[in-house]
Design a protein around this motif. Structure first.
Motif, PDB file in Angstrom:
ATOM      1  N   LEU A 565      29.753  37.037  39.905  1.00 45.13           N
ATOM      2  CA  LEU A 565      28.594  36.201  40.207  1.00 45.13           C
ATOM      3  C   LEU A 565      28.817  35.274  41.393  1.00 45.13           C
ATOM      4  O   LEU A 565      27.864  34.888  42.071  1.00 45.13           O
ATOM      5  N   VAL A 566      30.073  34.904  41.654  1.00 43.42           N
ATOM      6  CA  VAL A 566      30.369  33.906  42.682  1.00 43.42           C
ATOM      7  C   VAL A 566      31.312  34.499  43.721  1.00 43.42           C
ATOM      8  O   VAL A 566      32.318  35.123  43.370  1.00 43.42           O
ATOM      9  N   LEU A 567      30.998  34.281  44.989  1.00 40.55           N
ATOM     10  CA  LEU A 567      31.852  34.737  46.084  1.00 40.55           C
ATOM     11  C   LEU A 567      32.825  33.659  46.537  1.00 40.55           C
ATOM     12  O   LEU A 567      33.989  33.944  46.818  1.00 40.55           O
ATOM     13  N   SER A 568      32.350  32.415  46.608  1.00 39.98           N
ATOM     14  CA  SER A 568      33.225  31.333  47.050  1.00 39.98           C
ATOM     15  C   SER A 568      32.638  29.988  46.683  1.00 39.98           C
ATOM     16  O   SER A 568      31.432  29.861  46.429  1.00 39.98           O
ATOM     17  N   VAL A 569      33.517  28.987  46.671  1.00 43.90           N
ATOM     18  CA  VAL A 569      33.115  27.588  46.518  1.00 43.90           C
ATOM     19  C   VAL A 569      33.677  26.832  47.717  1.00 43.90           C
ATOM     20  O   VAL A 569      34.879  26.896  48.002  1.00 43.90           O
ATOM     21  N   GLU A 570      32.795  26.109  48.437  1.00 44.28           N
ATOM     22  CA  GLU A 570      33.197  25.365  49.618  1.00 44.28           C
ATOM     23  C   GLU A 570      32.880  23.896  49.429  1.00 44.28           C
ATOM     24  O   GLU A 570      32.014  23.530  48.609  1.00 44.28           O
ATOM     25  N   ASP A 571      33.565  23.033  50.167  1.00 40.87           N
ATOM     26  CA  ASP A 571      33.164  21.632  50.182  1.00 40.87           C
ATOM     27  C   ASP A 571      32.032  21.445  51.188  1.00 40.87           C
ATOM     28  O   ASP A 571      31.642  22.395  51.879  1.00 40.87           O
ATOM     29  N   ARG A 572      31.510  20.240  51.288  1.00 40.71           N
ATOM     30  CA  ARG A 572      30.325  20.038  52.130  1.00 40.71           C
ATOM     31  C   ARG A 572      30.627  20.142  53.616  1.00 40.71           C
ATOM     32  O   ARG A 572      29.713  20.205  54.433  1.00 40.71           O
ATOM     33  N   ARG A 573      31.896  20.180  53.967  1.00 39.51           N
ATOM     34  CA  ARG A 573      32.282  20.357  55.374  1.00 39.51           C
ATOM     35  C   ARG A 573      32.551  21.813  55.718  1.00 39.51           C
ATOM     36  O   ARG A 573      32.967  22.116  56.830  1.00 39.51           O
ATOM     37  N   GLY A 574      32.375  22.716  54.756  1.00 38.75           N
ATOM     38  CA  GLY A 574      32.551  24.130  55.017  1.00 38.75           C
ATOM     39  C   GLY A 574      33.936  24.664  54.721  1.00 38.75           C
ATOM     40  O   GLY A 574      34.195  25.851  54.933  1.00 38.75           O
ATOM     41  N   ARG A 575      34.819  23.824  54.210  1.00 42.89           N
ATOM     42  CA  ARG A 575      36.177  24.293  53.883  1.00 42.89           C
ATOM     43  C   ARG A 575      36.146  25.050  52.560  1.00 42.89           C
ATOM     44  O   ARG A 575      35.636  24.552  51.561  1.00 42.89           O
ATOM     45  N   VAL A 576      36.694  26.273  52.559  1.00 49.10           N
ATOM     46  CA  VAL A 576      36.685  27.101  51.358  1.00 49.10           C
ATOM     47  C   VAL A 576      37.704  26.552  50.369  1.00 49.10           C
ATOM     48  O   VAL A 576      38.902  26.482  50.655  1.00 49.10           O
ATOM     49  N   LEU A 577      37.216  26.167  49.199  1.00 53.14           N
ATOM     50  CA  LEU A 577      38.088  25.652  48.142  1.00 53.14           C
ATOM     51  C   LEU A 577      38.649  26.776  47.286  1.00 53.14           C
ATOM     52  O   LEU A 577      39.785  26.700  46.826  1.00 53.14           O
ATOM     53  N   GLU A 578      37.834  27.787  47.052  1.00 51.50           N
ATOM     54  CA  GLU A 578      38.303  28.959  46.312  1.00 51.50           C
ATOM     55  C   GLU A 578      37.358  30.116  46.590  1.00 51.50           C
ATOM     56  O   GLU A 578      36.144  29.936  46.661  1.00 51.50           O
ATOM     57  N   SER A 579      37.925  31.283  46.777  1.00 52.31           N
ATOM     58  CA  SER A 579      37.115  32.486  46.985  1.00 52.31           C
ATOM     59  C   SER A 579      37.413  33.473  45.865  1.00 52.31           C
ATOM     60  O   SER A 579      38.473  33.423  45.223  1.00 52.31           O
ATOM     61  N   PHE A 580      36.470  34.368  45.627  1.00 57.50           N
ATOM     62  CA  PHE A 580      36.565  35.296  44.507  1.00 57.50           C
ATOM     63  C   PHE A 580      36.310  36.717  45.005  1.00 57.50           C
ATOM     64  O   PHE A 580      35.221  37.015  45.500  1.00 57.50           O
ATOM     65  N   ALA A 581      37.306  37.569  44.860  1.00 59.09           N
ATOM     66  CA  ALA A 581      37.197  38.966  45.278  1.00 59.09           C
ATOM     67  C   ALA A 581      36.823  39.818  44.069  1.00 59.09           C
ATOM     68  O   ALA A 581      37.003  39.403  42.913  1.00 59.09           O
ATOM     69  N   PRO A 582      36.278  40.998  44.294  1.00 56.99           N
ATOM     70  CA  PRO A 582      35.975  41.893  43.170  1.00 56.99           C
ATOM     71  C   PRO A 582      37.220  42.137  42.321  1.00 56.99           C
ATOM     72  O   PRO A 582      38.343  42.208  42.829  1.00 56.99           O
ATOM     73  N   ALA A 583      37.025  42.256  41.026  1.00 58.72           N
ATOM     74  CA  ALA A 583      38.140  42.505  40.117  1.00 58.72           C
ATOM     75  C   ALA A 583      38.743  43.873  40.380  1.00 58.72           C
ATOM     76  O   ALA A 583      38.074  44.789  40.880  1.00 58.72           O
ATOM     77  N   ALA A 584      39.998  44.007  40.038  1.00 59.11           N
ATOM     78  CA  ALA A 584      40.661  45.302  40.196  1.00 59.11           C
ATOM     79  C   ALA A 584      40.030  46.315  39.253  1.00 59.11           C
ATOM     80  O   ALA A 584      39.759  46.006  38.086  1.00 59.11           O
ATOM     81  N   PRO A 585      39.774  47.532  39.726  1.00 56.87           N
ATOM     82  CA  PRO A 585      39.174  48.555  38.852  1.00 56.87           C
ATOM     83  C   PRO A 585      40.078  48.863  37.662  1.00 56.87           C
ATOM     84  O   PRO A 585      41.300  48.937  37.787  1.00 56.87           O
ATOM     85  N   GLU A 586      39.459  49.028  36.494  1.00 57.60           N
ATOM     86  CA  GLU A 586      40.178  49.373  35.276  1.00 57.60           C
ATOM     87  C   GLU A 586      39.739  50.772  34.842  1.00 57.60           C
ATOM     88  O   GLU A 586      38.575  50.968  34.488  1.00 57.60           O
ATOM     89  N   PRO A 587      40.631  51.744  34.857  1.00 61.41           N
ATOM     90  CA  PRO A 587      40.245  53.089  34.421  1.00 61.41           C
ATOM     91  C   PRO A 587      39.757  53.071  32.976  1.00 61.41           C
ATOM     92  O   PRO A 587      40.456  52.610  32.080  1.00 61.41           O
ATOM     93  N   ALA A 588      38.544  53.554  32.768  1.00 63.59           N
ATOM     94  CA  ALA A 588      37.966  53.600  31.427  1.00 63.59           C
ATOM     95  C   ALA A 588      37.674  55.026  30.996  1.00 63.59           C
ATOM     96  O   ALA A 588      37.789  55.356  29.807  1.00 63.59           O
ATOM     97  N   LEU A 589      37.301  55.870  31.931  1.00 62.46           N
ATOM     98  CA  LEU A 589      36.960  57.262  31.657  1.00 62.46           C
ATOM     99  C   LEU A 589      37.543  58.104  32.785  1.00 62.46           C
ATOM    100  O   LEU A 589      37.431  57.723  33.954  1.00 62.46           O
TER     101      LEU A 589
END
Length: 821
Positions: A565-589
């Motif tokens: 749901l979330v790609l990144s969280v930045e402060d009001r000056r544009g500095r990236v506080l944390e970014s979120f990449a897609p989770a690693a694929p988990e083989p299910a089938l």
């Protein structure tokens, strides 16, 4: 003669020590030392606390703070997280009654002190020592606490009181009394996300602050002692008593005449409440979910979502969200017209008297009537005569609801999220909160489990009625809308045509536990799945979010990627506080099993229950999916897979006792149009690539007899050539079962058929060579009219020379039908 007698009589007397000669100096020194000893530690303590108090800037602007902003992936503003709903007004635009009530109750010496009222503080301390708590804070101290709760603290400690006092002194030094009063009245909280006297006046009395009379002013000021406890909406009697206490204080300070107070104290509150809801943007359910997440993130990382100006970039696409909301609204409005027509008149609401009475018994109005002394019959009869009550009850119960969500298979990005038809009416999230039976949309997990165990899409089972005994001893008879054909149906076609009879047989082959495990691995991870035979037909409640994630696994080659749901969280000056990449694929089938499953689900769109996607909505390219309908049309589902996007919808009523009619209640007619229109809009806007392809199927597996597939559902035989064999009807059931098969059902004997290879596992656990009987061309002249039922059959050689032998049983599957010699 003594020593004294020998002393020189002319000698001077000895000098006394200096501290004896100057006792006043010694006393003053000791007193000074004691004073220093008593003063220095507190001074040092205050000097230590002073830097920890907040800096006093422009308080009239500080409350604008820096609200956090939620953005879509394409840069559009989704929502703003503000702490309050307020409107600043100058002191001159506030009713004098408010000011008089506030000072009389909270700080009578406000204009006399400089931030700290020592007389009131000492009185409060003495009261506390005597066991009677009493507040001693001035308005300025309360303002400091309201404006800077994090810097000052919330715990009832000496340290907090010191910081509060120091901050109050700073405020008094920077601002005049009228300014402090104005700031206080514009920032004080009044519940319901409402801050300041102006919005409080509009929320509780539907008027501006300058028009508040003495009773209304006293009511709002009275809330400040405890906004929830003295809430005039939820606790009107407490609020009235508190209002009268405030007016009595105004009498003591001379701001209200005693005679006027006597006239007013028994009057009602006359609240005109209008809740001020937050502005949650075009995806309110998504926004509410993200706010809960962001509050938790901010707490863990030392931020305030209402003051620190965080910028949260989400995976939602503003264009896709608008299209999803429009598609859901149009289809739901169309269906609601049919609902209203069906529930109107004598054949609708009036005809469901018992059900309606049940609804009445569940209302607060009924409970209130019973508490007032009426018996059940009287309460129901009285409420039935209340036209407004009955109209509201029917409107609520028969309001059709829906949810729609869209997820990218490879990344897990959530691109659209519509939790209900109208958030203002229904805040319940039908994407993430509602657990409903998924019906036939759950069937892919059964077929996926079978393909994973080695079954082939060409393997066949007979479309015939079956009975199963459930763990609680009940008889379960899965049926389809039409009559059974008694013909062999391939697993590929059974899924495309959504055959309940075939799915019920298949789940006995693979086991309900295996189906539940696969569903969980593919994305149904939060809902409880009951491993019972009916699980394959979707009897366990799940969420739309889970089902969309699981179908995204199918579209992603069998690899599960958690929704993001979330790609990144930045402060009001544009500095990236944390970014979120897609989770690693988990083989299910496995890729092979997934390709077979996906191919069958393509057929569901091309020529099965989801064919309207092609015929009505003219969607082209690689598509696969599945419809779903639960018993009595309680729930309608449809999930469509595109190589780049999976979109799913659910339709139904919040109360499952209200069902949809056959004319439009099936998933293909209720939920499919929402997804079809949504995907059509995306295609027109070229937000999805019509040329995209699903992951390619792997090379076919070459089975070797010397290295069997452990756990395979249908182990492959070395060779079994088709041949012609005679068949005779057989009834393997004991007579006391009362089950008839073969000729008793009106089917004639069959002389010969073509036998095709397709072994299965026997009840004894060993692999036996079995075959699927394929019907010969029907010939009415030969008496074959309706055609025989066909079943899995033991080939020649297994029972050769032993005469007719019963079929080896499939676990949980009755035998019967026809067999060879």
């Amino acid at each position: 003669m003594t020593m004294a007698d020998r002393a020189d009589p002319g000698a001077a007397p000895p000098r006394r020590p200096w501290f004896l000669r100057h006792p006043w100096l010694v006393g003053a020194t000791v007193l000074l030392a004691l004073l220093v000893a008593a003063t220095v530690p507190p001074v040092l303590y205050l000097m230590d606390q002073l830097p920890r108090t907040p800096l006093i800037g422009d308080l009239k602007q500080s409350q604008d703070d820096h609200p956090s902003v939620l953005l879509t992936s394409d840069g559009q503003q989704l929502a703003v997280f503000r702490q309050e709903w307020r409107q600043w007004v100058p002191l001159a635009d506030i009713s004098p009654h408010v000011i008089h009530a506030l000072l009389a109750t909270e700080d009578q010496r406000f204009y006399a002190h400089r931030g700290l009222d020592w007389r009131r503080t000492l009185a409060a301390a003495l009261s506390t020592v005597r066991g009677r708590l009493q507040g001693g804070s001035t308005l300025t101290q309360q303002l400091a606490r309201n404006l800077y709760p994090d810097a000052i603290g919330r715990a009832p400690t000496l340290e907090r009181k010191v910081r509060e006092a120091l901050t109050a002194l700073k405020i008094e030094r920077a601002y005049g009394k009228d300014d402090i009063l104005e700031i206080y009245l514009n920032t004080v909280p009044f519940l319901y996300n409402t801050y300041g006297i102006e919005m409080a006046a509009r929320t509780y009395f539907d008027k501006p602050a300058r028009e508040l009379d003495v009773r209304e002013s006293a009511t709002l000021v009275g809330m400040l002692k405890g906004t929830t406890y003295y809430n005039p909406v939820l606790n009107p009697e407490r609020a009235r008593e508190r209002r009268n206490i405030v007016m009595a204080q105004m009498v003591r300070t001379g701001e209200l005449e005693a005679q006027r107070f006597e006239q007013l104290k028994d009057t009602p509150l006359q609240v005109k409440f209008e809740r001020r809801d937050e502005q949650l943007g075009p995806a309110p359910h998504f926004t509410v979910l993200l706010r809960r997440w962001l509050i938790d993130w901010a707490d863990r990382n030392g931020y305030n979502i209402y003051a620190d100006g965080l910028v949260v970039r989400t995976t939602l696409d503003s264009r896709a969200q608008a299209m999803a909301a429009a598609a859901l609204a149009r289809q739901a409005d169309t269906l609601q017209q049919r609902v209203d027509k069906a529930w109107d008149g004598r054949k609708g609401w009036a005809a469901q008297r018992a059900l309606v009475d049940t609804f009445i018994r569940e209302t607060p109005q009924f409970q209130a009537a019973r508490a007032g002394g009426q018996d059940e019959a009287q309460a129901i009869a009285r409420l039935r005569t209340d036209a407004r009550f009955m109209q509201a009850l029917r409107a609520g119960k028969t309001r059709l609801e829906a949810g729609l969500v869209a997820v990218e298979p490879g990344t897990g990005y959530v691109r659209a999220w519509v939790g209900s038809r109208d958030f203002a009416i229904d805040q319940y999230d039908h994407v993430n909160q509602a657990r409903r039976q998924p019906g036939s949309t759950f069937k892919p997990f059964v077929y996926g489990a079978a393909f994973e165990l080695g079954a082939l899409p060409t393997d066949m089972l007979i479309d015939e009625p079956m009975e199963y005994v459930t763990p609680d001893g009940k008889i379960w008879r899965p049926t389809d809308i039409g009559e059974p054909s008694y013909e062999p149906v391939s697993l590929h076609d059974a899924l495309a045509r959504s055959k309940n009879t075939i799915t019920a047989q298949l789940i006995h082959h693979v086991g309900a536990d295996a189906v539940a495990r696969l569903a969980q691995a593919m994305g149904v991870r939060d809902s409880r799945l009951d491993p019972v035979p009916s699980l394959g037909l979707g009897t366990s409640g799940v969420t739309l979010r889970e089902m969309a994630a699981a179908y995204a696994t199918i579209a992603n080659g069998g690899d599960y990627v958690a929704p993001l749901l979330v790609l990144s969280v930045e402060d009001r000056r544009g500095r990236v506080l944390e970014s979120f990449a897609p989770a690693a694929p988990e083989p299910a089938l496995s890729p092979a099993a997934d390709a077979e499953l996906l191919d069958a689900m393509r057929a569901a769109i091309d020529r099965g229950t989801g064919a309207a996607i092609r015929s009505r909505y003219k969607l082209r390219g690689e598509l696969a999916g599945k419809t779903g309908t639960t018993q009595y049309n309680t729930d309608g589902w449809f999930i469509l897979m595109h190589p780049r996007l999976v979109a799913g919808a659910w339709v139904g009523f919040n109360d499952s006792r209200i069902t949809m009619p056959d004319a439009w209640g099936q998933g293909a007619r209720s939920a499919l149009p929402m997804v079809g229109e949504f995907m059509g809009l995306l295609a027109e806007a070229r937000l999805v690539d019509a040329k995209a392809r699903f992951p390619a199927a792997p090379e076919p597996f070459s089975w070797e007899p010397q290295a069997p597939q452990w756990g395979a559902l249908f182990p492959r035989p070395p060779q079994l050539q088709p041949e012609l064999v005679p068949l005779t009807p057989v009834n393997p059931y004991p007579a006391e079962y009362g089950v008839n098969t073969g000729p008793a059902l009106g089917f004639p004997p069959v002389q010969s058929v073509v036998v095709a290879p397709s072994p299965v596992e026997s009840a004894g656990g060993r692999g036996v060579e079995r075959a699927i009987v394929v019907a010969p061309p029907r010939d009415p002249a030969a008496g074959g009219g309706a055609g025989p039922p066909h079943r899995l059959w033991t080939p020649p050689g297994e029972a050769s020379g032993a005469g007719p032998a019963p079929l080896p049983a499939i676990p949980g599957l009755p035998g019967g039908g026809y067999q060879g010699p």
